[in-house]
Design a protein around this motif. Structure first.
Motif, PDB file in Angstrom:
ATOM      1  N   VAL A  90       0.914  -1.112   0.138  1.00 35.78           N
ATOM      2  CA  VAL A  90      -0.088   0.075   0.121  1.00 35.78           C
ATOM      3  C   VAL A  90       1.088   1.411   0.169  1.00 35.78           C
ATOM      4  CG1 VAL A  90      -1.535   1.465   1.408  1.00 35.78           C
ATOM      5  CG2 VAL A  90      -2.020  -0.967   1.143  1.00 35.78           C
ATOM      6  N   PHE A  91       1.868   1.294   0.958  1.00 37.47           N
ATOM      7  CA  PHE A  91       2.602   2.439   1.083  1.00 37.47           C
ATOM      8  C   PHE A  91       3.489   2.678  -0.408  1.00 37.47           C
ATOM      9  CE2 PHE A  91       2.443   2.152   5.797  1.00 37.47           C
ATOM     10  CZ  PHE A  91       2.214   3.601   6.023  1.00 37.47           C
ATOM     11  N   GLN A  92       3.953   1.719  -0.933  1.00 39.84           N
ATOM     12  CA  GLN A  92       4.889   1.744  -1.902  1.00 39.84           C
ATOM     13  C   GLN A  92       4.142   2.057  -3.196  1.00 39.84           C
ATOM     14  OE1 GLN A  92       6.241  -2.284  -1.779  1.00 39.84           O
ATOM     15  NE2 GLN A  92       8.318  -1.660  -0.857  1.00 39.84           N
ATOM     16  N   THR A  93       2.840   1.692  -3.327  1.00 34.11           N
ATOM     17  CA  THR A  93       1.897   1.835  -4.352  1.00 34.11           C
ATOM     18  C   THR A  93       1.350   3.343  -4.207  1.00 34.11           C
ATOM     19  OG1 THR A  93       1.132  -0.442  -4.716  1.00 34.11           O
ATOM     20  CG2 THR A  93       0.050   1.327  -5.766  1.00 34.11           C
ATOM     21  N   LEU A  94       0.937   3.728  -3.021  1.00 32.69           N
ATOM     22  CA  LEU A  94       0.334   5.041  -2.837  1.00 32.69           C
ATOM     23  C   LEU A  94       1.353   6.204  -3.131  1.00 32.69           C
ATOM     24  CD1 LEU A  94      -2.101   6.669  -1.741  1.00 32.69           C
ATOM     25  CD2 LEU A  94      -1.209   6.251   0.497  1.00 32.69           C
ATOM     26  N   LEU A  95       2.447   5.926  -2.608  1.00 29.64           N
ATOM     27  CA  LEU A  95       3.516   7.139  -2.682  1.00 29.64           C
ATOM     28  C   LEU A  95       4.398   6.904  -3.930  1.00 29.64           C
ATOM     29  CD1 LEU A  95       4.728   6.875   1.018  1.00 29.64           C
ATOM     30  CD2 LEU A  95       2.995   8.446   0.023  1.00 29.64           C
ATOM     31  N   ARG A  96       4.216   6.023  -4.786  1.00 27.66           N
ATOM     32  CA  ARG A  96       4.782   5.738  -5.768  1.00 27.66           C
ATOM     33  C   ARG A  96       6.397   5.693  -5.753  1.00 27.66           C
ATOM     34  NH1 ARG A  96       1.648  10.064  -6.787  1.00 27.66           N
ATOM     35  NH2 ARG A  96      -0.468   9.569  -8.085  1.00 27.66           N
ATOM     36  N   ASN A  97       6.817   5.050  -4.788  1.00 32.86           N
ATOM     37  CA  ASN A  97       8.134   4.894  -4.352  1.00 32.86           C
ATOM     38  C   ASN A  97       8.435   3.670  -3.729  1.00 32.86           C
ATOM     39  OD1 ASN A  97      10.636   5.280  -3.302  1.00 32.86           O
ATOM     40  ND2 ASN A  97      10.371   7.382  -2.628  1.00 32.86           N
ATOM     41  N   PRO A  98       9.468   2.685  -4.325  1.00 34.96           N
ATOM     42  CA  PRO A  98       9.626   1.392  -3.772  1.00 34.96           C
ATOM     43  C   PRO A  98      10.518   1.594  -2.405  1.00 34.96           C
ATOM     44  CG  PRO A  98      10.956   1.785  -5.528  1.00 34.96           C
ATOM     45  CD  PRO A  98      10.069   3.062  -5.485  1.00 34.96           C
ATOM     46  N   LEU A 337      18.248   1.297  -3.550  1.00 31.47           N
ATOM     47  CA  LEU A 337      19.037   2.719  -3.324  1.00 31.47           C
ATOM     48  C   LEU A 337      19.915   3.174  -4.329  1.00 31.47           C
ATOM     49  CD1 LEU A 337      19.631   3.174   0.216  1.00 31.47           C
ATOM     50  CD2 LEU A 337      17.994   4.483  -0.789  1.00 31.47           C
ATOM     51  N   ILE A 338      20.658   2.025  -5.084  1.00 32.08           N
ATOM     52  CA  ILE A 338      21.458   2.227  -6.290  1.00 32.08           C
ATOM     53  C   ILE A 338      20.699   2.600  -7.491  1.00 32.08           C
ATOM     54  CG2 ILE A 338      23.334   1.332  -7.486  1.00 32.08           C
ATOM     55  CD1 ILE A 338      24.498  -0.022  -4.699  1.00 32.08           C
ATOM     56  N   ARG A 339      20.081   1.480  -7.502  1.00 33.61           N
ATOM     57  CA  ARG A 339      19.067   1.613  -8.798  1.00 33.61           C
ATOM     58  C   ARG A 339      17.742   2.561  -9.109  1.00 33.61           C
ATOM     59  NH1 ARG A 339      14.339  -0.903  -9.647  1.00 33.61           N
ATOM     60  NH2 ARG A 339      14.693  -1.591 -11.707  1.00 33.61           N
ATOM     61  N   THR A 340      17.338   3.040  -7.889  1.00 35.02           N
ATOM     62  CA  THR A 340      16.208   3.936  -8.009  1.00 35.02           C
ATOM     63  C   THR A 340      16.572   5.324  -8.755  1.00 35.02           C
ATOM     64  OG1 THR A 340      15.099   2.780  -6.248  1.00 35.02           O
ATOM     65  CG2 THR A 340      14.683   5.005  -6.793  1.00 35.02           C
ATOM     66  N   PRO A 341      16.001   5.706  -9.800  1.00 28.08           N
ATOM     67  CA  PRO A 341      16.716   6.980 -10.207  1.00 28.08           C
ATOM     68  C   PRO A 341      16.303   8.215  -9.177  1.00 28.08           C
ATOM     69  CG  PRO A 341      14.534   6.459 -11.266  1.00 28.08           C
ATOM     70  CD  PRO A 341      14.989   4.991 -10.469  1.00 28.08           C
ATOM     71  N   THR A 342      17.273   9.094  -9.447  1.00 29.20           N
ATOM     72  CA  THR A 342      17.134  10.407  -8.546  1.00 29.20           C
ATOM     73  C   THR A 342      16.364  11.484  -9.280  1.00 29.20           C
ATOM     74  OG1 THR A 342      18.930  11.246  -9.792  1.00 29.20           O
ATOM     75  CG2 THR A 342      19.413  10.039  -7.742  1.00 29.20           C
ATOM     76  N   SER A 343      15.637  11.039 -10.503  1.00 30.69           N
ATOM     77  CA  SER A 343      14.692  11.970 -11.098  1.00 30.69           C
ATOM     78  C   SER A 343      13.703  11.051 -11.895  1.00 30.69           C
ATOM     79  CB  SER A 343      15.540  12.959 -12.075  1.00 30.69           C
ATOM     80  OG  SER A 343      16.015  11.996 -13.246  1.00 30.69           O
ATOM     81  N   GLY A 344      12.811  11.500 -12.471  1.00 33.64           N
ATOM     82  CA  GLY A 344      11.627  10.945 -13.037  1.00 33.64           C
ATOM     83  C   GLY A 344      12.046  10.424 -14.216  1.00 33.64           C
ATOM     84  N   SER A 345      13.148  10.449 -14.908  1.00 38.33           N
ATOM     85  CA  SER A 345      13.605  10.107 -16.125  1.00 38.33           C
ATOM     86  C   SER A 345      14.530   8.848 -15.882  1.00 38.33           C
ATOM     87  CB  SER A 345      14.399  11.081 -16.843  1.00 38.33           C
ATOM     88  OG  SER A 345      15.537  11.486 -16.171  1.00 38.33           O
TER      89      SER A 345
END
Length: 347
Positions: A90-98, A337-345
């Motif tokens: 729920v948190f990951q989907t709602l906040l759009r952040n894994p 943390l390493i693979r998550t992009p720092t921007s939306g691109s």
């Protein structure tokens, strides 16, 4: 139009089959893990004696081991994994952040702080400790909502990132508070508190299993009703508002359900680190798409495997399940943390 829709339809079909295959395999796997948790250990329980004990026959020694020790532990592990898996997804989907999960944003630490405060000042245990842990998690969620501004009419996508960042800060503050409180406890109370905070299934009972089962019976249907709204929220706040969805109220309702699932489970088992964090992303990779039922099953598999490993794979030393899940989750968090992009691109 039909030519463009055909490739999309063909792309969805394999993913649907893949999700169905994974979901079909999850049930037998969970049953097998429960059987292993009941049969394997010191002493080993022969299958025929376990079946006789389950059928109600009184077998000296073995009936107690199966019905009062191992089976309640397996059931609590299953239910705790389901609750953590749903809460984290729920948190990951709602906040759009894994990276958003009750572990990372401070909700589980809020429950732990509530429990430690109860131990330090009221010598609480049992039912009182349970309610204090639950209230600690809910109070933390209320603080996060107030500071991040997700409950107001002006909340938007920017509030999602703010919620995660505020949660990380609150988690750090709660960690410091817990460390301070532990210095104020007697050695025995501090040892009990530390053992509980690691996350352990050793004190599982049928009463605790009933608490978790009752909570899931109430909260899963509520979550099922909210999932459709969550899908609409993923289209963006402006689109959701234009479709008539009350965005702030929906966000608050989803967060309260997720927090309650997590806090109730922490109150029963202690904070089993990273189960909520791991379940959703693993389920999505297995199925090829987000899946709440599969995330619940993956959470249960993680907790059962961690408990089985902790009880049997380290010689004469029995490790709490929370130690094993923490060892699994920490490197996965670093990888995310390493693979998550720092921007939306990009990915």
């Amino acid at each position: 139009m039909s030519a463009a829709a055909a490739p999309a339809s063909r792309a969805r079909t394999p993913r649907s089959r893949r999700a169905l295959l994974v979901a079909t395999a999850a049930g037998p796997l969970l049953l097998a893990l429960i059987a292993v948790r009941v049969l394997v250990g010191t002493p080993m329980v022969p299958l025929d004696l376990a079946v006789r004990a389950l059928s109600g026959e009184d077998i000296p020694g073995y009936s107690f081991i199966v019905m009062d020790l191992r089976l309640p532990t397996a059931v609590v592990a299953l239910l705790a994994g389901v609750a953590f898996g749903l809460s984290g997804t729920v948190f990951q989907t709602l906040l759009r952040n894994p990276l958003a999960s009750p572990d990372v944003i401070g909700v589980t630490l809020g429950s732990s702080a509530g429990a430690v405060i109860a131990m330090a000042f009221f010598q609480a245990d049992g039912r009182t400790l349970f309610w204090c842990a639950l209230l600690g998690g809910l109070a933390t969620a209320a603080l996060l909502l107030a500071v991040a501004g997700m409950g107001g009419p002006g909340s938007s996508g920017g509030a999602d990132n703010r919620f995660v960042l505020v949660g990380i800060g609150v988690a750090a503050a709660l960690g410091a508070l817990i460390s301070y409180l532990l210095t104020r406890l007697s050695l025995q109370s501090a040892g009990d508190a530390l053992h509980w905070m690691i996350g352990s299934l050793s004190s599982s009972t049928w009463d605790r299993a009933a608490v978790l089962a009752g909570a899931l019976v109430v909260l899963i249907p509520v979550l099922a009703l909210l999932v459709t709204r969550l899908r609409i929220l993923q289209l963006g706040d402006d689109t959701a508002t234009s479709l008539g969805l009350p965005v702030p109220r929906t966000r608050v309702a989803l967060i309260l359900v997720a927090v309650t699932l997590s806090a109730l489970t922490v109150a029963v088992t202690g904070p089993l680190s990273f189960v909520a964090f791991l379940a959703g992303p693993i389920a999505q990779r297995l199925a090829g798409r987000p899946s709440f039922p599969l995330a619940a099953a993956v959470g249960a598999v993680i907790v059962l495997l961690a408990d089985i490993a902790g009880q049997n794979l380290f010689g004469g030393t029995e490790l709490p399940a929370g130690v094993v899940t923490g060892a699994l989750g920490a490197p996965f968090l670093m990888w995310m943390l390493i693979r998550t992009p720092t921007s939306g691109s990009g990915r």
